[in-house]
Scaffold this active site. Sequence first.
Site, PDB file in Angstrom:
ATOM      1  CB  ALA A 225      55.739  -0.939  13.445  1.00 44.98           C
TER       2      ALA A 225
ATOM      3  CD1 TRP B 281      58.559  -9.734   8.540  1.00 44.88           C
ATOM      4  CD2 TRP B 281      57.774 -11.669   9.584  1.00 44.88           C
ATOM      5  NE1 TRP B 281      58.039 -10.628   7.538  1.00 44.88           N
ATOM      6  CE2 TRP B 281      57.795 -11.838   7.921  1.00 44.88           C
ATOM      7  CE3 TRP B 281      57.304 -12.667  10.242  1.00 44.88           C
ATOM      8  CZ2 TRP B 281      57.026 -13.000   7.421  1.00 44.88           C
ATOM      9  CZ3 TRP B 281      56.668 -13.739   9.639  1.00 44.88           C
ATOM     10  CH2 TRP B 281      56.805 -13.730   8.102  1.00 44.88           C
ATOM     11  CB  ILE B 282      55.509  -6.018  15.040  1.00 40.85           C
ATOM     12  CG1 ILE B 282      55.016  -5.648  13.727  1.00 40.85           C
ATOM     13  CG2 ILE B 282      55.591  -5.212  16.006  1.00 40.85           C
ATOM     14  CD1 ILE B 282      56.396  -4.921  12.972  1.00 40.85           C
ATOM     15  CB  THR B 283      59.839  -8.314  18.045  1.00 39.01           C
ATOM     16  OG1 THR B 283      60.629  -9.174  17.192  1.00 39.01           O
ATOM     17  CG2 THR B 283      60.459  -8.993  19.618  1.00 39.01           C
TER      18      THR B 283
ATOM     19  NE  ARG C  75      71.516  -4.239   9.643  1.00 39.09           N
ATOM     20  CZ  ARG C  75      71.360  -3.430   8.403  1.00 39.09           C
ATOM     21  NH1 ARG C  75      72.321  -2.761   7.940  1.00 39.09           N
ATOM     22  NH2 ARG C  75      70.106  -3.735   7.560  1.00 39.09           N
TER      23      ARG C  75
ATOM     24  CD  GLU D  50      67.762  -5.392  14.895  1.00 36.61           C
ATOM     25  OE1 GLU D  50      68.662  -4.722  14.791  1.00 36.61           O
ATOM     26  OE2 GLU D  50      67.145  -5.601  16.110  1.00 36.61           O
TER      27      GLU D  50
END
Length: 375
Positions: free
Chosen positions: A121, A153-155, A239, A359
Amino acid sequence: MDLTPEQAAIRESVREFAVEEIRPTARAADEEESFPEGVWDDLAEQELTAMTVPEEYGGLEVDGLTYALVNEEVAYGQLAVATALSVHCLATSCIAEFGSEEQKERWLPEMVEGRPVGAFALSEPHAGSNPAEMSTEARKDGDEYVIDGTKQWITNGERSGVVVLFAKTDADAPGTVTQFVVPKDVDGLEVGKKEEKLGLRASDTTTLTFDDVRIPEENRLTPVGEGLAAAFSILTGGRVAIAAQAVGLAQSALDLALEYAQEREQFDGPIADIQSVRHKLAEMHARTQAGRLLTYDAARQLDDGRPPALAASTAKYFASEAAMDVTNEAVQIHGGYGYTTDFPVERLYRDAKITTIYEGTTQIQKKVVARELLD
């Protein structure tokens, strides 16, 4: 680039799993906007949820190139599954790298088994590309921290059991961003509705709202003010993982386009005989392979301990844009059929877009590349 026998075996094993176990669930998961939990449990059985955890806590602690290979092949099956896995691994990486011995022993042995699922988060509604502007605060109150704020936008937002949280210990002081680990079942933590997205629809993406959430001081992962540096350090490796996922997605689209071009007949023969189609396939292969080589090079730099920022951002920028190009051409080769849900290339096309955003957007990657070249 040459792989070790072990790396080649892992790649082959995960590719087989992606084709036989992930792909068959992908269409339904996307249409129903529901994460395939059975696939997750199978990933955990193969210890892929343990990749970034040291062996003494039950993990695998794989090298950077192996981690990239796994992300590539899982994304070959479905990007939503690869995204969930990489975010879980971001969370375990944070605990493994910055946590105390007590914190590692408390959280990691269970997380390597896949449950609880980890979330990361960092982003907020008004602080996406510049997390230093975050407003979430964790103020000290005796031997506790009291957390207030909203993350976006929390996966794994809904399905997670552990959240690695970034918050300021003083809302008015940018230099106080600190990293915490927060169990999802604490009072005051509310999960928002799942986002309705263009792609990556099987991924569980939500907001997390913290309203007077209290956690003990022992849940602080980094010294006060060192959370942002920790985030950037972890995200550099992240990344590379996203670049690898983009490569896997592009390869999936290329393989489907190659198969279709040899089966679909027009003008008294397969469309693979048409020069313009052949040129498209050649360009798709070149972009995919270039992205792969950039990604593997960045992963090897991580393994060698070299400063990886330039290579990681170059790989993420190029591979994600290549995924967009390749999936677009795959839809074009399929013609009208490619625009329907009867063929998976339309889902790959929708999914590809997110690789240029999360990301670190393409624009952020270019900013990092230019900074590394010029400064």
